[in-house]
Design a protein around this motif. Structure first.
Motif, PDB file in Angstrom:
ATOM      1  N   VAL A 180      47.513  31.961  53.483  1.00 35.66           N
ATOM      2  CA  VAL A 180      46.708  30.926  52.806  1.00 35.66           C
ATOM      3  C   VAL A 180      45.228  31.335  52.783  1.00 35.66           C
ATOM      4  O   VAL A 180      44.536  31.131  51.781  1.00 35.66           O
ATOM      5  N   LYS A 181      44.756  31.952  53.863  1.00 31.62           N
ATOM      6  CA  LYS A 181      43.356  32.434  53.861  1.00 31.62           C
ATOM      7  C   LYS A 181      43.151  33.440  52.735  1.00 31.62           C
ATOM      8  O   LYS A 181      42.137  33.417  52.026  1.00 31.62           O
ATOM      9  N   ASP A 182      44.100  34.347  52.580  1.00 33.28           N
ATOM     10  CA  ASP A 182      43.995  35.351  51.510  1.00 33.28           C
ATOM     11  C   ASP A 182      44.050  34.694  50.131  1.00 33.28           C
ATOM     12  O   ASP A 182      43.368  35.122  49.201  1.00 33.28           O
ATOM     13  N   TRP A 183      44.891  33.676  50.025  1.00 33.11           N
ATOM     14  CA  TRP A 183      45.049  32.985  48.734  1.00 33.11           C
ATOM     15  C   TRP A 183      43.731  32.299  48.347  1.00 33.11           C
ATOM     16  O   TRP A 183      43.270  32.390  47.206  1.00 33.11           O
ATOM     17  N   LEU A 189      37.243  34.596  44.752  1.00 37.27           N
ATOM     18  CA  LEU A 189      36.674  35.857  44.256  1.00 37.27           C
ATOM     19  C   LEU A 189      37.282  36.337  42.951  1.00 37.27           C
ATOM     20  O   LEU A 189      36.635  37.043  42.177  1.00 37.27           O
ATOM     21  N   LYS A 190      38.544  35.987  42.703  1.00 36.70           N
ATOM     22  CA  LYS A 190      39.244  36.545  41.536  1.00 36.70           C
ATOM     23  C   LYS A 190      39.829  35.464  40.630  1.00 36.70           C
ATOM     24  O   LYS A 190      40.597  35.780  39.718  1.00 36.70           O
ATOM     25  N   ILE A 326      50.444  48.254  47.737  1.00 34.97           N
ATOM     26  CA  ILE A 326      51.812  47.776  47.504  1.00 34.97           C
ATOM     27  C   ILE A 326      51.947  47.025  46.189  1.00 34.97           C
ATOM     28  O   ILE A 326      52.901  47.191  45.447  1.00 34.97           O
ATOM     29  N   ARG A 327      50.996  46.135  45.920  1.00 35.56           N
ATOM     30  CA  ARG A 327      51.068  45.378  44.662  1.00 35.56           C
ATOM     31  C   ARG A 327      49.696  44.837  44.307  1.00 35.56           C
ATOM     32  O   ARG A 327      48.776  44.867  45.124  1.00 35.56           O
ATOM     33  N   ASP A 328      49.578  44.344  43.102  1.00 35.80           N
ATOM     34  CA  ASP A 328      48.310  43.817  42.635  1.00 35.80           C
ATOM     35  C   ASP A 328      48.140  42.384  43.156  1.00 35.80           C
ATOM     36  O   ASP A 328      48.389  41.421  42.432  1.00 35.80           O
ATOM     37  N   ARG A 329      47.802  42.259  44.431  1.00 35.52           N
ATOM     38  CA  ARG A 329      47.610  40.933  45.043  1.00 35.52           C
ATOM     39  C   ARG A 329      46.328  41.003  45.859  1.00 35.52           C
ATOM     40  O   ARG A 329      46.280  41.688  46.887  1.00 35.52           O
ATOM     41  N   TYR A 330      45.295  40.319  45.408  1.00 34.89           N
ATOM     42  CA  TYR A 330      44.014  40.418  46.095  1.00 34.89           C
ATOM     43  C   TYR A 330      44.071  39.722  47.453  1.00 34.89           C
ATOM     44  O   TYR A 330      44.517  38.589  47.574  1.00 34.89           O
TER      45      TYR A 330
END
Ligand code: NAI
Ligand code: 13P
Ligand code: ZN
Length: 352
Positions: A180-183, A189-190, A326-330
């Motif tokens: 959730v912090k990353d989300w 930011l994105k 691994i994948r396009d996930r900021y």
């Protein structure tokens, strides 16, 4: 003008409890699934639960068929599609750990038929999610799929499963903190689409599990109950989000990279648990919440170090420095962290 719209697809019947596996025929009838059931399972779950389920369907005149899968790959999905076509299956039943359930879920979605999820381990939060997770070459796909129309989680079966499978499920829930912090970071930011309801549910689920950590013990059906409820709740958060974002951030990228670098060494949930310690450190620094994450994992008997996972210090550092690929996930990892930063994080947190 307001032009937003969204679909939230959720399971209809979530049946959890003692001996509920015996109610499978009734559960299937209640959601109006018809035709031949194709049971998708893997070797141990076949013996533990699928064989009994097949006997039950046979007795009820459903003429079931079984296919056994070993790995969560697109070729396993193809195997299930072929079996379903040959049997003219009316619906699919996934019986097993996260891999068998993911394969059955994706195949059912592709076929446009109903899917029933029968977890034999409380090891992952894909039990009710509308996602499948599949590695392919250097990457790992999070595939959209219809969630199960029904879930049958027998707490007797889950409590009898090896204890480490349950502790892996607990760690998969604890990873919601950093996911959730990353989300939120990616939203700020994105401009990544974000749902506060989904995020709050994912965080609350982790919070409730950590609060009950002291009473989650091996062999107890009450413990299996608590963990599977949390796994269901986390899966619902993914369905609300329409992505695995509330339950999968940089700690999952770290685990997915470990699956490539050190395949078969540790369980998914255990890897993401150690990833959560590292990623919490990256988010909040030396005096941050990573100690609380480590203590919660420790209380739950889940691994907290490279040694516990059976991997080397070098493998930890390699997985952390390459996780963003691994994948396009900021995430907090941005476009990658340096080897020095990875060593620092892993050393400070005693992961290595
Ligand atoms: N689709 C989603 O939203 C999610 C998917 N996943 C995926 O799930 C997988 C991880 O799930 P796991 O269950 O950890 O792996 P898994 O499906 O490989 O199961 C781990 C092992 O436990 C065994 N097992 C299962 N039930 C048992 C029982 N009752 N007694 C003895 N052995 C039993 C299995 O046969 C297997 O050898 C990963 O591929 C991960 O990416 C994980 C979380 C969410
Ligand atoms: O494991 C997951 C959530 O616990 C989801 O997996 P992905 O990282 O492939 O989306
Ligand atoms: Zn996970």
């Amino acid at each position: 003008m307001f032009e937003k719209s969204s679909w939230i697809r959720l399971p209809r019947n979530v049946v959890v409890g003692h001996d509920v596996l015996d109610d499978a025929v009734e559960v299937v009838a209640d959601v109006h699934l018809a035709g031949r059931p194709l049971v998708v399972t893997s070797p141990t779950p076949k013996e533990v639960a699928a064989d009994g389920l097949v006997a039950q369907f046979e007795e009820a005149g459903h003429d079931p068929v079984v296919t056994v899968v070993e790995e969560a790959t697109f070729s396993s999905v193809e195997q299930v599609l072929a079996a379903a076509e040959e049997a003219d299956a009316g619906f699919l039943v996934g019986v097993g750990g996260g891999k068998a359930i993911d394969i059955a879920k994706m195949a059912a979605d592709e076929l446009g038929v109903g899917f029933v999820s029968v977890p034999t381990a409380a090891s992952h939060d894909g039990i009710v999610s509308g996602r499948g997770s599949v590695p392919e070459g250097d990457t790992r796909h999070s595939v959209s799929a219809a969630p199960p129309i029904a879930v049958i989680a027998d707490t007797g079966v889950l409590a009898d499963a090896p204890w480490e499978l349950t502790t892996a499920g607990c760690a998969d829930i604890i990873s919601n903190y950093t996911a959730v912090k990353d989300w939120r970071l990616a939203n700020r930011l994105k401009n990544v689409t974000y749902s506060e309801y989904s995020a709050a549910l994912a965080e609350m689920t982790a919070e409730l599990l950590v609060d009950s950590a002291g009473s989650i013990k091996p062999g107890l059906e009450e413990s299996a109950w608590m963990v599977v409820k949390a796994l269901v709740s986390s899966g619902v958060a993914m369905s609300i989000a329409g992505s695995s974002r509330p339950a999968s951030g940089a700690e999952h990228l770290f685990s997915h990279q470990l699956d490539r670098i050190a395949p078969g060494k540790a369980l998914h949930g255990h890897q993401v648990g150690v990833g959560t310690i590292l990623v919490e450190y990256l988010h909040t620094g030396e005096n941050g919440d990573w100690t609380a994450v480590r203590d919660a994992l420790d209380t739950l008997d889940a691994p907290t170090t490279a040694d516990d996972l059976g991997i080397t210090d070098e493998e930890v550092v390699e997985a952390l420095t390459h996780a963003h690929e691994i994948r396009d996930r900021y995430t907090i990892l941005g476009d990658g962290i340096s080897e020095e930063a990875a060593i620092e994080a892993a050393t400070r947190t005693d992961v290595i």
